[in-house]
Design a protein around this motif. Structure first.
Motif, PDB file in Angstrom:
ATOM      1  N   GLY A 338     -48.604 -32.158 -27.935  1.00 20.41           N
ATOM      2  CA  GLY A 338     -49.552 -31.435 -28.755  1.00 20.41           C
ATOM      3  C   GLY A 338     -50.910 -31.361 -28.078  1.00 20.41           C
ATOM      4  O   GLY A 338     -51.090 -31.858 -26.964  1.00 20.41           O
ATOM      5  N   PRO A 339     -51.890 -30.718 -28.738  1.00 17.10           N
ATOM      6  CA  PRO A 339     -51.759 -30.100 -30.072  1.00 17.10           C
ATOM      7  C   PRO A 339     -50.873 -28.853 -30.026  1.00 17.10           C
ATOM      8  O   PRO A 339     -50.733 -28.224 -28.980  1.00 17.10           O
ATOM      9  N   TYR A 340     -50.279 -28.544 -31.180  1.00 13.53           N
ATOM     10  CA  TYR A 340     -49.364 -27.425 -31.274  1.00 13.53           C
ATOM     11  C   TYR A 340     -49.978 -26.298 -32.112  1.00 13.53           C
ATOM     12  O   TYR A 340     -50.906 -26.511 -32.886  1.00 13.53           O
ATOM     13  N   GLU A 341     -49.410 -25.106 -31.966  1.00 11.61           N
ATOM     14  CA  GLU A 341     -49.967 -23.911 -32.614  1.00 11.61           C
ATOM     15  C   GLU A 341     -49.158 -23.523 -33.857  1.00 11.61           C
ATOM     16  O   GLU A 341     -47.923 -23.614 -33.860  1.00 11.61           O
ATOM     17  N   ALA A 390     -45.747 -25.853 -27.631  1.00 13.56           N
ATOM     18  CA  ALA A 390     -44.808 -25.513 -28.702  1.00 13.56           C
ATOM     19  C   ALA A 390     -45.564 -24.961 -29.893  1.00 13.56           C
ATOM     20  O   ALA A 390     -46.786 -25.131 -30.018  1.00 13.56           O
ATOM     21  N   CYS A 391     -44.823 -24.288 -30.782  1.00 12.22           N
ATOM     22  CA  CYS A 391     -45.443 -23.700 -31.969  1.00 12.22           C
ATOM     23  C   CYS A 391     -44.521 -23.851 -33.159  1.00 12.22           C
ATOM     24  O   CYS A 391     -43.325 -24.135 -33.018  1.00 12.22           O
ATOM     25  N   TYR A 392     -45.102 -23.669 -34.337  1.00 13.15           N
ATOM     26  CA  TYR A 392     -44.318 -23.676 -35.576  1.00 13.15           C
ATOM     27  C   TYR A 392     -44.623 -22.407 -36.343  1.00 13.15           C
ATOM     28  O   TYR A 392     -45.786 -22.012 -36.490  1.00 13.15           O
ATOM     29  N   PRO A 505     -47.671 -29.465 -46.619  1.00 14.17           N
ATOM     30  CA  PRO A 505     -48.718 -28.558 -46.129  1.00 14.17           C
ATOM     31  C   PRO A 505     -48.431 -28.113 -44.700  1.00 14.17           C
ATOM     32  O   PRO A 505     -47.953 -28.898 -43.881  1.00 14.17           O
ATOM     33  N   VAL A 506     -48.727 -26.866 -44.408  1.00 12.80           N
ATOM     34  CA  VAL A 506     -48.431 -26.308 -43.085  1.00 12.80           C
ATOM     35  C   VAL A 506     -49.136 -27.104 -41.996  1.00 12.80           C
ATOM     36  O   VAL A 506     -48.584 -27.321 -40.905  1.00 12.80           O
ATOM     37  N   ALA A 507     -50.343 -27.568 -42.281  1.00 15.62           N
ATOM     38  CA  ALA A 507     -51.095 -28.332 -41.283  1.00 15.62           C
ATOM     39  C   ALA A 507     -50.384 -29.628 -40.914  1.00 15.62           C
ATOM     40  O   ALA A 507     -50.513 -30.123 -39.783  1.00 15.62           O
ATOM     41  N   ARG A 508     -49.621 -30.189 -41.859  1.00 16.72           N
ATOM     42  CA  ARG A 508     -48.872 -31.408 -41.585  1.00 16.72           C
ATOM     43  C   ARG A 508     -47.492 -31.079 -41.023  1.00 16.72           C
ATOM     44  O   ARG A 508     -46.925 -31.850 -40.249  1.00 16.72           O
ATOM     45  N   ALA A 509     -46.935 -29.955 -41.422  1.00 16.30           N
ATOM     46  CA  ALA A 509     -45.604 -29.572 -40.952  1.00 16.30           C
ATOM     47  C   ALA A 509     -45.629 -29.146 -39.490  1.00 16.30           C
ATOM     48  O   ALA A 509     -44.654 -29.386 -38.752  1.00 16.30           O
ATOM     49  N   THR A 510     -46.704 -28.529 -39.045  1.00 16.51           N
ATOM     50  CA  THR A 510     -46.754 -27.991 -37.682  1.00 16.51           C
ATOM     51  C   THR A 510     -46.561 -29.063 -36.608  1.00 16.51           C
ATOM     52  O   THR A 510     -45.684 -28.913 -35.742  1.00 16.51           O
ATOM     53  N   PRO A 511     -47.339 -30.160 -36.597  1.00 11.24           N
ATOM     54  CA  PRO A 511     -47.121 -31.146 -35.528  1.00 11.24           C
ATOM     55  C   PRO A 511     -45.742 -31.781 -35.583  1.00 11.24           C
ATOM     56  O   PRO A 511     -45.162 -32.094 -34.533  1.00 11.24           O
TER      57      PRO A 511
END
Length: 605
Positions: A338-341, A390-392, A505-511
């Protein structure tokens, strides 16, 4: 590295890590059949430390035995601890062999615990104007944290400093021993004061300052059971403090100046790793494939021959393997996670599709609202095009008033953009447990049979190590990458507090989600090259890989049931059973329930 006037000493709590690795990793054996899971975990940690640490001096500290000055003070200290598990006992000496193979000093001293040696070395280097990092998660070492001394959690690779100590004990590091003395420690048989737990202990120490101040104030406290316990067990608390306080003046078996980081002897470490069967560590250190040790032997023999005039060995006499790693494999072990997008628009997603097509390789992972791929809805998709990149793509996150989900692509729109990538024969798609994700895509509207070519890191690993350990992504990451991924429980919670992934939350799901794709790609770079060296390439390519879509098709199609035939069989069985039951009753001379257990029959015959 060389010694400097301001040394940075890295101390590894070897004894503490042995037990943690043993219980954290699945059973493993060496080629000779000796249990080595703790050795493997220790070796992974040491290899990663040698690659990443910034110390000028380094040592691994071990316990020398159970008898120490503490057992003289309090004979019951640690007396209740059982003997080490049978599978762990042969690993103690192997772990010491590992430190020697890596050319790292292994230090122990009879009569003292490893923690006391660590405390004394940390004190010595700090007094000399240097700094010290203690690689351990042992709470008993947290009393040492302060200016010039910090800790590093070896599994999660997270720093432990004063804020973390305060969060755990409720006091600053210099008061930890006072809190421990009051609350005791059942693990080590430290008595403490009965009825005093962590919160009460920290509150008392914060109010009165020290253990002695707490005990002195006890008679004046309001009458209560706590007051009575403090008075009655005051001496036990004082003894407990002596037990938990680390000695900082132990004679140092090896001077700090002699602990300078040493050059890695690639031949020595390659020989040892090869003998243990630790191929992934061998590759990770850059000393080649499992037969890479032969290359080092050949090079050394050739150099010797050039001096002595002897005949240099040939490749036929000593197999020589490629000793380097691909840039991608190296990056898989060194790139940051990370950080991831978070990808929220069609334009952003198209950029990732183009990047994947240009790279010719892409790891793919799906997040769903269930574990049955034939019925689960796709909540999001992750892509990784390079280690650390990587990205989500969130698709069905619901969000809350406090944390709204924000803009998301419609699932059909996202699939339309991804379809050219997933069906592109020039781009290799990598999955971990591909069958699951293929069926999820199929249910979402993209025929899984069109997604090709596909590689599966779970099957790549299985083909090489079936029965040696599990094949889950988290376990493979720990074993081969030395990295512990973000857990599903840490994102969704556990028990009654668990929430559906759609509510994360998307902010937590992304990483979490993007890391899955990142780890999958890294595993492919590390594991795929070893298929050939482990003689598993044919098994994977001719059986495991082509079988996966076949099984997916079978699961999708299900099993056809002839209801009429099953009905006919049911009637036939019922008729025949009735005839048999009548014959039994006639033979017994009376009616009874044939289906009851024998005691209910009485004596029918």
């Amino acid at each position: 590295m060389t010694n400097t006037d301001t040394p940075h000493l890295v101390l590894v709590d070897g004894s503490g890590f042995i037990f943690r690795a043993f219980h954290a990793l699945p059973p493993m054996t060496s080629p000779d059949g000796v249990p080595v899971n703790a050795v493997y975990g220790f070796t992974n940690m040491l290899a990663r430390l040698l690659r990443e640490h910034v110390g000028t001096h380094l040592a691994v500290i071990f316990d020398a035995g159970r008898q120490t000055f503490r057992t003289e003070i309090y004979p019951q200290y640690k007396a209740h601890r059982p003997e080490p598990p049978e599978d762990l006992r042969p690993q103690f000496s192997l772990i010491r062999d590992a430190t020697r193979a890596f050319n790292v000093p292994a230090i122990e001293l009879a009569g003292w615990e490893a923690d006391d040696l660590i405390a004394s070395y940390a004190t010595a280097v700090r007094e000399a104007g240097g700094t010290c990092t203690i690689v351990s998660s042992d709470k008993d070492l947290m009393q040492l944290i302060g200016p010039g001394v910090c800790m590093l959690e070896p599994m999660k690779q997270t720093a432990i400093s004063t804020p973390e100590v305060e969060a755990k004990f409720g006091v600053t590091p210099d008061k930890v021993v006072d809190v421990q003395a009051l609350m005791g420690d059942p693990t080590d048989n430290v008595p403490g004061v009965p009825g005093i737990g962590p919160k009460t202990a920290s509150a008392l120490v914060n109010e009165y300052g020290t253990l002695e101040a707490v005990l002195a104030a006890a008679p004046e406290m309001k009458k209560s059971k706590r007051r009575d316990m403090l008075i009655e067990h005051a001496e036990a608390a004082r003894i407990s403090r002596k037990l938990v306080e680390l000695a900082r003046d132990v004679p140092l078996p090896v001077p700090v100046a002699e602990l300078g980081v040493r050059e890695l002897d690639k031949l020595m470490v390659a020989d040892w790793l090869e003998s243990m069967g630790f191929r992934s560590v061998l590759s990770r250190l850059g000393v080649g494939h499992p037969s890479g040790a032969h290359a080092h032997r050949t090079a050394r023999a050739a150099a010797h021959a050039s001096v002595t005039g002897a005949t240099a060995p040939t490749g036929a006499e000593t197999p020589v393997a490629e000793t380097g790693q691909s840039a991608e494999a190296t990056a898989s072990l060194t790139a940051e996670y990370g950080p991831y997008e978070t990808v929220r628009t069609a334009e952003e997603l198209q950029k990732w599709v183009s990047a994947a097509q240009e790279a010719g390789i892409c790891a793919v992972d799906t997040e769903t609202d269930g574990l049955d791929p034939l019925h689960a809805n796709m909540v999001g998709i992750s892509l990784s095009t390079a280690p650390g990149k990587a990205c989500y793509i969130p698709l069905r996150h619901e969000g809350t008033l406090e944390e709204p989900a924000g803009e998301q692509l419609q699932p059909t729109a996202a699939l339309d953009i991804l379809r050219p990538l997933l069906t592109d024969p020039a781009v290799l798609k990598i999955f971990q447990n591909a069958k699951f994700d293929l069926l999820v895509f199929d249910l979402a509207g993209l025929d899984f049979s069109t997604i090709a070519p596909v590689d599966d890191t779970m099957l790549i690993s299985y083909a090489q190590s079936a029965g040696q350990h599990g094949q889950g992504m988290d376990e493979l990451s720990t074993l081969h990458l030395g990295h512990t991924p973000i857990s599903y429980d840490s994102v969704t919670g556990t028990g009654r507090n668990r929430i559906p992934f759609t509510h994360v939350p998307v902010a937590r799901a992304t990483p979490y989600a993007a890391e899955d794709a990142d780890v999958t790609l890294r595993l492919w770079y590390v594991l795929h090259p070893t298929l050939r060296t482990n003689q598993a390439l044919a098994l994977y390519e001719q059986l495991e890989r082509p079988l996966s879509p076949v099984l997916a098709g079978m699961e999708k199609a299900g099993i056809a049931v002839d209801r009429a035939e099953l009905g006919r069989l049911s009637e036939d069985f019922a008729t025949r059973m009735a005839v048999m039951e009548k014959e039994i009753h006639e033979a017994a001379g009376r009616d009874f329930n044939v289906g009851s257990p024998p005691p209910a029959w009485g004596n029918p015959v």
